[in-house]
Write a protein that holds these residues in place. Structure first.
Motif, short mmCIF file in Angstrom:
data_model
loop_
_atom_site.label_atom_id
_atom_site.label_comp_id
_atom_site.label_asym_id
_atom_site.label_seq_id
_atom_site.Cartn_x
_atom_site.Cartn_y
_atom_site.Cartn_z
N ALA A 58 29.57 30.55 -22.65
CA ALA A 58 28.52 29.56 -22.35
C ALA A 58 29.00 28.16 -22.74
O ALA A 58 29.57 27.97 -23.83
CB ALA A 58 27.27 29.91 -23.13
N PRO A 59 28.78 27.18 -21.87
CA PRO A 59 29.11 25.80 -22.24
C PRO A 59 28.25 25.38 -23.43
O PRO A 59 27.04 25.58 -23.40
CB PRO A 59 28.72 24.99 -21.00
CG PRO A 59 28.55 25.98 -19.90
CD PRO A 59 28.19 27.28 -20.53
N ASP A 60 28.88 24.85 -24.48
CA ASP A 60 28.08 24.48 -25.64
C ASP A 60 28.40 23.09 -26.15
O ASP A 60 27.97 22.69 -27.21
CB ASP A 60 28.27 25.52 -26.77
CG ASP A 60 29.73 25.68 -27.16
OD1 ASP A 60 30.58 24.96 -26.57
OD2 ASP A 60 30.04 26.50 -28.03
N CYS A 61 29.20 22.34 -25.38
CA CYS A 61 29.44 20.96 -25.81
C CYS A 61 29.81 20.10 -24.61
O CYS A 61 30.13 20.61 -23.54
CB CYS A 61 30.55 20.91 -26.86
SG CYS A 61 32.11 21.48 -26.27
N VAL A 62 29.72 18.80 -24.86
CA VAL A 62 30.09 17.85 -23.80
C VAL A 62 31.36 17.13 -24.26
O VAL A 62 31.40 16.60 -25.37
CB VAL A 62 28.95 16.83 -23.56
CG1 VAL A 62 29.38 15.74 -22.60
CG2 VAL A 62 27.71 17.54 -23.05
N VAL A 63 32.38 17.15 -23.41
CA VAL A 63 33.64 16.53 -23.80
C VAL A 63 34.13 15.59 -22.70
O VAL A 63 33.64 15.63 -21.58
CB VAL A 63 34.74 17.60 -24.06
CG1 VAL A 63 34.31 18.56 -25.16
CG2 VAL A 63 35.10 18.35 -22.77
N THR A 64 35.13 14.80 -23.06
CA THR A 64 35.80 13.95 -22.08
C THR A 64 37.21 14.48 -21.88
O THR A 64 37.94 14.68 -22.86
CB THR A 64 35.82 12.49 -22.56
OG1 THR A 64 34.50 11.97 -22.41
CG2 THR A 64 36.76 11.63 -21.75
N VAL A 65 37.56 14.74 -20.64
CA VAL A 65 38.90 15.26 -20.36
C VAL A 65 39.82 14.09 -20.03
O VAL A 65 39.52 13.29 -19.14
CB VAL A 65 38.86 16.25 -19.17
CG1 VAL A 65 40.28 16.74 -18.84
CG2 VAL A 65 37.94 17.43 -19.45
#
Ligand code: LLP
Length: 449
Positions: A353-360
């Protein structure tokens, strides 16, 4: 499952890995290295077939679908397009050369460009390409002269700027006069060019062309463009008996990069184009022209996925988490150029499950953000990141910035992977370079100028 993953043969397998064309992405990455462009062959073929089937269903006249090579072109792609019965639109000598080398029939090639050099024009004339899309009055003169020298007649379309500009979410009916492309409708310029083309000894004017934009989500601007172009054809018929045999309405249908993107389906798009052309023909008393379009992105965009290896995860407390991958603006310049947005999944943990917001981010010596704010399961070094919708304008726009090696392209289908383009090597980077010039040769060459 993420809705955006519902495309072509893409699925999540029993191991929780992303799978495309029956190939496990984790194994693809292991075998071919990353970054890696993965192309879903079945989806590309299905998209080609959808276009053709829709025209068969909705257009009573003849038609051609020409794939816009600029979106993505390798020899194998040329062959695939040929097998699917599409024509090819090329926009440079290099694209034309690639098509010819792959054995594409020259008479099914359309050659575009706002400035075609004499060398490019001669290449096209020598091989008798199907249509040269003439972009200016200056080109009409030059092409006529070159065609005369080459002892032939060139079949041409005239590219018109119809005053309709379309970008992703909105369009503008009066925009786009200010464009380097095409002949403007204003002040009778388009009519003048048609008249001029009709008077040329070595040119056969087959019809008209326009292209109103790319990544377009609305049908209406295409309908308006069709109306404008047919109106011009009717005027030219009245003025100098011009018969519109072919109408080429360009490319432009959008694709899904992020979940908010909602372009019309190919079938819906084609139906609306056909309806517009048929209705306007009736209204103006014209015979139905052969209808052409030139889709690029909507054939290959969603069929492409780029795999990257996550290298570094850096948390800037209370600000953001940067996830650096082993590619960047050299394999995808679109975020830097157009603020393009993307979606991604972890291909080796596609069920987490997606559990964070990141910058690629990429690994160039720039702040080369690939995706700002994407929801993912917390990435770790060694994870495999799959960025979606990278089939169009990625490989074809890739560079060697920072002397990065351009990635391989694999076509996947029924559990098999075919390397259509191998990864570059460091030797490839140097193969055009000369460390010690032959000064005598340089001097001789200068002297002979
Ligand atoms: N025909 C002509 C004359 C074009 O100029 C183009 C795209 C096409 C057809 C194909 O359009 P499509 O169906 O792919 O939208 N590099 C930009 C896109 C530039 C499009 C240029 N012309 C990007 O990465 O979004």
């Amino acid at each position: 499952m993420n809705d955006l993953l519902r495309r072509g043969t893409m699925r999540v397998n029993e191991r929780g890995h992303l799978e495309i064309g029956g190939c496990d992405c984790v194994l693809l990455a292991k075998k071919f290295g990353t970054p890696l462009y993965v192309m879903d062959e079945e989806l590309i073929r299905a998209n080609c077939r959808r276009y053709i089937a829709a025209f068969k269903k909705h257009y009573p006249g003849s038609f051609q679908v020409a794939y816009a090579a600029k979106a993505f072109l390798v020899l194998y792609m040329v062959r695939l397009i040929r097998e699917e019965g599409l024509w090819l639109d090329v926009a440079s000598g290099g694209e034309l050369f690639t098509a010819l080398k792959a054995g594409f029939p020259a008479d099914q090639i359309l050659f575009h460009g706002n400035y075609k050099t004499d060398e490019e024009i001669v290449l096209a004339l020598r091989h008798r390409v199907g249509r040269i899309v003439v972009d200016s009055e200056e080109e009409l003169d030059r092409l006529d002269q070159l065609a005369g020298q080459w002892g032939g007649e060139a079949r041409i379309l005239l590219r018109i700027t119809p005053g309709v500009e379309a970008h992703t979410h909105q369009f503008n009916r009066t925009g786009q006069i200010d464009s380097k492309f095409g002949i403007p409708l204003e002040e009778g310029l388009a009519l003048r060019a048609i008249k001029k083309a009709l008077g040329k000894n070595h040119l056969l004017l087959m019809g008209l062309h326009c292209h109103i934009g790319s990544q377009v989500f609305e049908k209406e601007p295409f309908e308006v463009a069709a109306e404008v172009m047919m109106g011009l054809a009717a005027e030219a018929k009245g003025a100098f008996g011009f018969e519109l045999k072919e109408l080429n309405l360009g490319g432009g249908l959008g694709v899904r990069y992020v979940s908010e993107d909602d372009p019309p389906a190919v079938e819906e798009f084609v139906e609306s184009l056909c309806r517009a052309v048929i209705t306007n023909c009736r209204r103006l008393g014209l015979t139905l022209p052969s209808l052409l379009i030139e889709p690029g992105r909507s054939i290959v965009g969603e069929a492409g996925t780029t795999l990257y290896t996550v290298g570094v995860v850096k948390e800037v407390p209370a600000v953001r988490t940067y996830v650096s991958v082993d590619g960047g603006m050299s394999d995808n310049p679109r975020p830097a150029l157009y603020d393009a947005r993307y979606s991604a999944v972890l291909a080796n943990r596609a069920c987490d499950a997606p559990d964070c917001v990141v910058t690629v981010s990429g690994k160039h010596c720039e702040s080369d953000t690939l995706i700002r704010d994407v929801r993912l399961p917390r990435p770790k070094p060694g994870d495999l990141l799959a960025v979606l919708t990278t089939g169009a304008y990625h490989h074809s726009m890739a560079s060697n910035y920072n002397r990065f090696l351009r990635p391989a392209v694999v076509f996947v289908k029924e559990g098999k992977a075919l390397v259509a383009c191998r990864r570059e090597t460091y030797d490839d980077l140097l193969k055009t370079e000369i460390l010690e010039p032959d000064w005598k040769e340089v001097a001789d060459r200068l002297a002979s100028l």
